[in-house]
Design a protein around this motif. Structure first.
Motif, PDB file in Angstrom:
ATOM      1  N   PRO A 106      15.494  26.171-105.782  1.00  0.00           N
ATOM      2  CA  PRO A 106      16.038  26.427-104.309  1.00  0.00           C
ATOM      3  C   PRO A 106      14.828  25.810-103.352  1.00  0.00           C
ATOM      4  O   PRO A 106      15.292  25.243-102.138  1.00  0.00           O
ATOM      5  N   VAL A 107      13.663  25.822-103.667  1.00  0.00           N
ATOM      6  CA  VAL A 107      12.576  25.311-102.697  1.00  0.00           C
ATOM      7  C   VAL A 107      12.629  23.903-102.687  1.00  0.00           C
ATOM      8  O   VAL A 107      12.475  23.346-101.605  1.00  0.00           O
ATOM      9  N   LEU A 108      12.980  23.257-103.725  1.00  0.00           N
ATOM     10  CA  LEU A 108      13.129  21.741-103.932  1.00  0.00           C
ATOM     11  C   LEU A 108      14.350  21.297-102.846  1.00  0.00           C
ATOM     12  O   LEU A 108      14.066  20.535-101.922  1.00  0.00           O
ATOM     13  N   VAL A 109      15.356  22.158-102.881  1.00  0.00           N
ATOM     14  CA  VAL A 109      16.501  21.823-101.910  1.00  0.00           C
ATOM     15  C   VAL A 109      16.045  22.061-100.459  1.00  0.00           C
ATOM     16  O   VAL A 109      16.581  21.275 -99.724  1.00  0.00           O
ATOM     17  N   ILE A 110      15.484  22.973-100.157  1.00  0.00           N
ATOM     18  CA  ILE A 110      14.898  23.480 -98.901  1.00  0.00           C
ATOM     19  C   ILE A 110      13.748  22.323 -98.507  1.00  0.00           C
ATOM     20  O   ILE A 110      14.180  21.669 -97.294  1.00  0.00           O
ATOM     21  N   VAL A 111      12.750  22.031 -99.178  1.00  0.00           N
ATOM     22  CA  VAL A 111      11.937  20.836 -98.749  1.00  0.00           C
ATOM     23  C   VAL A 111      12.479  19.606 -98.750  1.00  0.00           C
ATOM     24  O   VAL A 111      12.109  18.835 -97.805  1.00  0.00           O
ATOM     25  N   GLY A 112      13.279  19.344 -99.794  1.00  0.00           N
ATOM     26  CA  GLY A 112      14.007  17.869 -99.858  1.00  0.00           C
ATOM     27  C   GLY A 112      15.079  17.717 -98.423  1.00  0.00           C
ATOM     28  O   GLY A 112      14.736  16.662 -97.801  1.00  0.00           O
ATOM     29  N   ARG A 113      15.656  18.826 -98.286  1.00  0.00           N
ATOM     30  CA  ARG A 113      16.475  18.607 -96.912  1.00  0.00           C
ATOM     31  C   ARG A 113      15.631  18.239 -95.707  1.00  0.00           C
ATOM     32  O   ARG A 113      15.947  17.481 -95.034  1.00  0.00           O
ATOM     33  N   ASP A 114      14.626  19.216 -95.617  1.00  0.00           N
ATOM     34  CA  ASP A 114      13.744  19.002 -94.740  1.00  0.00           C
ATOM     35  C   ASP A 114      12.926  17.722 -94.491  1.00  0.00           C
ATOM     36  O   ASP A 114      12.920  17.033 -93.335  1.00  0.00           O
ATOM     37  N   VAL A 115      12.656  17.024 -95.537  1.00  0.00           N
ATOM     38  CA  VAL A 115      12.081  15.875 -95.732  1.00  0.00           C
ATOM     39  C   VAL A 115      13.158  14.724 -95.255  1.00  0.00           C
ATOM     40  O   VAL A 115      13.009  13.793 -94.353  1.00  0.00           O
ATOM     41  N   ALA A 116      14.267  14.894 -95.600  1.00  0.00           N
ATOM     42  CA  ALA A 116      15.637  13.872 -95.463  1.00  0.00           C
ATOM     43  C   ALA A 116      15.873  14.038 -93.990  1.00  0.00           C
ATOM     44  O   ALA A 116      15.736  13.026 -93.361  1.00  0.00           O
ATOM     45  N   VAL A 117      15.823  15.159 -93.415  1.00  0.00           N
ATOM     46  CA  VAL A 117      16.129  15.353 -91.989  1.00  0.00           C
ATOM     47  C   VAL A 117      15.132  14.747 -90.848  1.00  0.00           C
ATOM     48  O   VAL A 117      15.182  14.071 -90.114  1.00  0.00           O
ATOM     49  N   THR A 118      13.758  14.938 -91.258  1.00  0.00           N
ATOM     50  CA  THR A 118      12.707  14.317 -90.736  1.00  0.00           C
ATOM     51  C   THR A 118      12.761  13.013 -90.958  1.00  0.00           C
ATOM     52  O   THR A 118      12.352  12.082 -89.895  1.00  0.00           O
ATOM     53  N   ALA A 119      13.032  12.423 -91.871  1.00  0.00           N
ATOM     54  CA  ALA A 119      13.208  11.007 -92.089  1.00  0.00           C
ATOM     55  C   ALA A 119      14.157  10.237 -91.193  1.00  0.00           C
ATOM     56  O   ALA A 119      14.122   9.288 -90.415  1.00  0.00           O
ATOM     57  N   LEU A 120      15.352  10.902 -91.208  1.00  0.00           N
ATOM     58  CA  LEU A 120      16.461  10.541 -90.319  1.00  0.00           C
ATOM     59  C   LEU A 120      16.038  10.452 -88.727  1.00  0.00           C
ATOM     60  O   LEU A 120      16.548   9.711 -88.131  1.00  0.00           O
TER      61      LEU A 120
END
Length: 193
Positions: A106-120
């Protein structure tokens, strides 16, 4: 108005971003301390860093409005600082758990989503134009509460993680689902640019 004072909200935001890795290191060091007094001291420092940084999430915005110092830079940095704070501590919990897959996933999901939205945010023609949604603000508030929960549980006397660890992991999984779901408005906005 003094220009240095007008920079205070952004300075608080940057400090919050730095607090994530600093607090995470303190937390891991606390878990590895051989002497109990060192573990307690480092753990309390990690708690104080987290609480102080979490409070700046409200304070920087309030000051920016109060000082009429709202800026595109502040709007861009604020969610990044939140992600650094929460992500840093969640990664520290993963390290402390021995990288327990039930926590790491779940931490990978949280951090991955946050990195993706920041990239967007940065890939848009005008960086920073993806505004924070109410759903994302709610998600961030819940992330801060769940991230602070182990501190609170230990402080109230539940020092044996076996009593609450699996319930807390369930809360982290809920956060992962909420976090992934809250990415949709950003993806939709990016696709419609």
């Amino acid at each position: 108005m003094n220009s240095a004072l007008r920079q205070l909200p952004n300075a608080l935001t940057i400090a919050r971003a730095a607090a994530g890795p600093i607090g995470a290191v303190l937390l891991v060091q606390s878990s590895q301390a051989v002497v109990e007094s060192d573990a307690v001291r480092l753990g309390l420092l990690a708690v104080l860093v987290f609480i102080s940084a979490a409070l700046t999430d409200w304070l920087d915005g309030w000051l920016a409005r109060r000082l009429n110092a709202e800026s595109a830079l502040g709007a861009l940095l604020d969610p990044i600082a939140d992600k650094c704070l929460v992500g840093g501590y969640l990664i520290a919990y993963c390290a402390i758990s021995g990288f327990d897959a039930y926590l790491v996933l779940p931490v990978l999901v949280i951090v991955g989503r946050d990195v993706a939205v920041t990239a967007l945010r940065f890939l848009r023609p005008s960086p920073g134009t993806l505004h924070v949604t109410l759903m994302a603000k709610t998600k961030t508030a819940l992330q801060m509460v769940v991230t602070a929960a182990p501190f609170a549980l230990i402080i109230i006397g539940l020092r044996d993680p076996a009593l609450w660890y699996h319930y807390w992991i369930g809360a982290v999984w809920f956060l992962a689902l909420l976090t992934a779901w809250s990415a949709w408005p950003y993806i939709k906005a990016s696709l419609s640019k």
